[in-house]
Design a protein around this motif. Sequence first.
Motif, mmCIF file in Angstrom:
data_model
loop_
_atom_site.group_PDB
_atom_site.id
_atom_site.type_symbol
_atom_site.label_atom_id
_atom_site.label_comp_id
_atom_site.label_asym_id
_atom_site.label_seq_id
_atom_site.Cartn_x
_atom_site.Cartn_y
_atom_site.Cartn_z
ATOM 1 N N THR A 1 -23.886 33.190 26.957
ATOM 2 C CA THR A 1 -24.022 32.146 25.933
ATOM 3 C C THR A 1 -22.660 31.572 25.567
ATOM 4 N N LYS A 2 -21.660 32.436 25.383
ATOM 5 C CA LYS A 2 -20.309 31.956 25.061
ATOM 6 C C LYS A 2 -19.753 31.088 26.182
ATOM 7 N N ILE A 3 -19.985 31.483 27.417
ATOM 8 C CA ILE A 3 -19.492 30.711 28.563
ATOM 9 C C ILE A 3 -20.178 29.354 28.619
ATOM 10 N N VAL A 4 -21.490 29.332 28.400
ATOM 11 C CA VAL A 4 -22.223 28.064 28.438
ATOM 12 C C VAL A 4 -21.777 27.166 27.292
ATOM 13 N N LEU A 5 -21.518 27.728 26.125
ATOM 14 C CA LEU A 5 -21.029 26.916 25.009
ATOM 15 C C LEU A 5 -19.661 26.321 25.329
ATOM 16 N N ASP A 6 -18.807 27.088 26.026
ATOM 17 C CA ASP A 6 -17.533 26.536 26.509
ATOM 18 C C ASP A 6 -17.780 25.386 27.478
ATOM 19 N N LEU A 7 -18.786 25.546 28.317
ATOM 20 C CA LEU A 7 -19.135 24.502 29.287
ATOM 21 C C LEU A 7 -19.628 23.244 28.569
ATOM 22 N N HIS B 1 -28.635 25.474 32.668
ATOM 23 C CA HIS B 1 -30.030 25.037 32.749
ATOM 24 C C HIS B 1 -30.941 25.988 31.963
ATOM 25 N N GLN B 2 -30.753 27.294 32.138
ATOM 26 C CA GLN B 2 -31.548 28.280 31.410
ATOM 27 C C GLN B 2 -31.310 28.170 29.902
ATOM 28 N N PHE B 3 -30.061 27.963 29.522
ATOM 29 C CA PHE B 3 -29.719 27.831 28.109
ATOM 30 C C PHE B 3 -30.426 26.627 27.496
ATOM 31 N N MET B 4 -30.393 25.504 28.200
ATOM 32 C CA MET B 4 -30.997 24.284 27.672
ATOM 33 C C MET B 4 -32.520 24.432 27.557
ATOM 34 N N GLU B 5 -33.158 25.087 28.521
ATOM 35 C CA GLU B 5 -34.603 25.326 28.445
ATOM 36 C C GLU B 5 -34.954 26.200 27.244
#
Length: 108
Positions: free
Chosen positions: A56-62, A88-92
């Motif tokens: 989650t932290k990595i995706v938020l950085d992205l 993609h998984q995070f957004m879903e």
Amino acid sequence: MHKNYPSIKIIQYNGPKKLDKEWFKMFPILIVLLFQNGFYQMGRKKVRKFSSLEKTKIVLDLLKEALTLVELSSKYGVTTKTLQNWKHQFMENASIFLMYKSCMLKAT
């Protein structure tokens, strides 16, 4: 003698004509030393497991877009495809969470 490892002797192999019994005695020891000292690695590299919090932290950085996808992948040691999959998984899951939260707010 090897300059970084003085206890290791480099043996020159002159082909199958001059097979030496000492060579066959030392071969298993040599293999063990190569694996232990990291000169040789067999198989795939160890895959690092990321927790859901780390992902989650990595995706938020992205999503901040401060760094490019390639820069983030090298920073965290994962492929760009993996980062895209996590995003993609995070957004879903975020859309499911927001729908659930809006239903809960309407119910109260």
